[in-house]
Design a protein around this motif. Structure first.
Motif, PDB file in Angstrom:
ATOM      1  N   VAL A 181     -21.614  65.113 -21.967  1.00  0.00           N
ATOM      2  CA  VAL A 181     -22.980  64.612 -21.912  1.00  0.00           C
ATOM      3  C   VAL A 181     -23.188  63.478 -22.910  1.00  0.00           C
ATOM      4  N   ASP A 182     -22.421  63.506 -24.010  1.00  0.00           N
ATOM      5  CA  ASP A 182     -22.511  62.447 -25.019  1.00  0.00           C
ATOM      6  C   ASP A 182     -21.105  62.144 -25.533  1.00  0.00           C
ATOM      7  N   PRO A 183     -20.463  61.080 -25.041  1.00  0.00           N
ATOM      8  CA  PRO A 183     -19.105  60.758 -25.465  1.00  0.00           C
ATOM      9  C   PRO A 183     -18.963  60.520 -26.968  1.00  0.00           C
ATOM     10  N   LYS A 184     -20.059  60.138 -27.622  1.00  0.00           N
ATOM     11  CA  LYS A 184     -19.989  59.920 -29.073  1.00  0.00           C
ATOM     12  C   LYS A 184     -19.670  61.217 -29.809  1.00  0.00           C
ATOM     13  N   LEU A 185     -20.140  62.337 -29.282  1.00  0.00           N
ATOM     14  CA  LEU A 185     -19.813  63.629 -29.876  1.00  0.00           C
ATOM     15  C   LEU A 185     -18.335  63.951 -29.713  1.00  0.00           C
ATOM     16  N   ASN A 203     -20.747  49.800 -23.866  1.00  0.00           N
ATOM     17  CA  ASN A 203     -22.088  50.144 -23.375  1.00  0.00           C
ATOM     18  C   ASN A 203     -22.288  51.644 -23.247  1.00  0.00           C
ATOM     19  N   VAL A 204     -21.577  52.436 -24.045  1.00  0.00           N
ATOM     20  CA  VAL A 204     -21.662  53.890 -23.928  1.00  0.00           C
ATOM     21  C   VAL A 204     -23.083  54.403 -24.161  1.00  0.00           C
ATOM     22  N   SER A 205     -23.873  53.696 -24.960  1.00  0.00           N
ATOM     23  CA  SER A 205     -25.245  54.143 -25.238  1.00  0.00           C
ATOM     24  C   SER A 205     -26.086  54.198 -23.968  1.00  0.00           C
ATOM     25  N   GLU A 206     -25.797  53.342 -22.997  1.00  0.00           N
ATOM     26  CA  GLU A 206     -26.533  53.375 -21.730  1.00  0.00           C
ATOM     27  C   GLU A 206     -26.261  54.681 -20.992  1.00  0.00           C
ATOM     28  N   TYR A 207     -25.004  55.116 -21.022  1.00  0.00           N
ATOM     29  CA  TYR A 207     -24.669  56.391 -20.384  1.00  0.00           C
ATOM     30  C   TYR A 207     -25.345  57.547 -21.099  1.00  0.00           C
ATOM     31  N   VAL A 208     -25.300  57.549 -22.424  1.00  0.00           N
ATOM     32  CA  VAL A 208     -25.940  58.614 -23.202  1.00  0.00           C
ATOM     33  C   VAL A 208     -27.432  58.658 -22.894  1.00  0.00           C
ATOM     34  N   ILE A 229     -14.857  70.784 -27.875  1.00  0.00           N
ATOM     35  CA  ILE A 229     -15.085  69.364 -27.604  1.00  0.00           C
ATOM     36  C   ILE A 229     -16.387  69.134 -26.843  1.00  0.00           C
ATOM     37  N   THR A 230     -16.604  69.864 -25.760  1.00  0.00           N
ATOM     38  CA  THR A 230     -17.857  69.777 -25.009  1.00  0.00           C
ATOM     39  C   THR A 230     -18.537  71.142 -25.118  1.00  0.00           C
TER      40      THR A 230
END
Length: 279
Positions: A181-185, A203-208, A229-230
């Motif tokens: 759900v949040d790749p930054k995590l 542009n990962v923030s757009e996905y988040v 991890i998730t």
């Protein structure tokens, strides 16, 4: 719909594939594609056809389309994880095919027998993989005119599937196993657990941000309670924003719900059946 079915044959036939999955998932939370297929669908008793899906003039994807005699049954398109290739998803494909679904497996560019794609192995995903799924949906829709399509993502494939769920009305729902759900995590946790730096698209923030608003279609999430991890708690806001979503949890780790939820019946597939029947 078959509700009581033993999957012993499928799991025995796929023991090599499962062992390969475990090995790959033990050592990677970034890109690790494989060109060679450990098995193909006929090895586990699935009739299939190979199709080459054109994304653009330089990119063609390899796919295995596993058809029922009844093409009115839902089509489930499987987007795999960051490691291996579509053969890694044959266990899930066998279980779904045996339940009467039309199942589509495809390889992202740079995986399996799809076109070459230069990748940094430290990347978690590339936005181009979303385009690969989009073109796969277009191909299936044009060639088979399905009544409904369900997207099914595994780990990294959940990002790709989530990006495409609203691309066409023929997509009726979304199944997400080990949902990123949040790749930054993921980046933070891989650094903490593995002492490894992994990278994300710019542009990962757009996905988040897209995961903080209403998706608008039903979603089924499988989450392992011991997944480092998730994590199950990652989905609280997402679930609150999407009341038609359901989460199924199990006492297992990342991408282990399918192999941990029993054989007779396979509770994982029971949940999938209930979800698809509700669409």
């Amino acid at each position: 719909m078959k509700t009581q079915k033993t999957y012993f044959y499928a799991k025995v036939s796929l023991v090599i594939v499962f062992l390969m999955n475990v090995l790959l998932l033990t050592h990677t939370y970034a890109l690790k594609p494989e060109r060679q297929y450990a098995a193909k669908p006929d090895v586990v008793g699935i009739k299939y056809e190979t199709y080459k899906i054109k994304v653009n003039d330089s990119v063609t994807l390899n796919s295995w389309v596993c058809l029922q005699s009844d093409l009115k049954r839902p089509f489930i398109i499987v987007s795999g994880s960051d490691a291996g290739n579509m053969a890694n998803s044959l266990g899930q494909a066998k279980a779904l095919y045996d339940e009467g679904y039309n199942v589509v497996l495809y390889d992202y560019r740079g995986f399996g027998e799809s076109s070459d794609f230069k990748m940094n192995p430290n990347m978690v995903y590339y936005n181009e993989f979303s385009e690969d799924l989009n073109k796969t949906v277009e191909f299936i829709n044009a060639k088979f005119q399905p009544k409904s399509i369900v997207l099914y993502g595994l780990s990294m494939g959940t990002i790709v599937s989530r990006m495409n769920v609203n691309s066409t009305d023929i997509i009726k729902g979304l199944i997400l196993d080990s949902f990123v759900v949040d790749p930054k995590l993921v980046v933070e946790r891989v650094l903490t657990l593995r002492k490894k730096d992994v990278l994300l698209p710019g542009n990962v923030s757009e996905y988040v941000q897209s995961n903080t608003i209403v998706v608008g279609k039903p979603i089924l999430i499988f989450s392992g309670l011991n997944d480092p991890i998730t994590k199950t708690d990652d989905y609280k806001e997402f679930l609150s924003k999407n009341p038609t979503s359901k989460m199924v949890t199990w006492d297992c780790s990342h991408l282990q719900c399918f192999t941990s939820m029993g054989d007779d019946p396979n509770l994982y597939v029971v949940e999938v059946n209930k979800f698809v029947d509700s669409l």
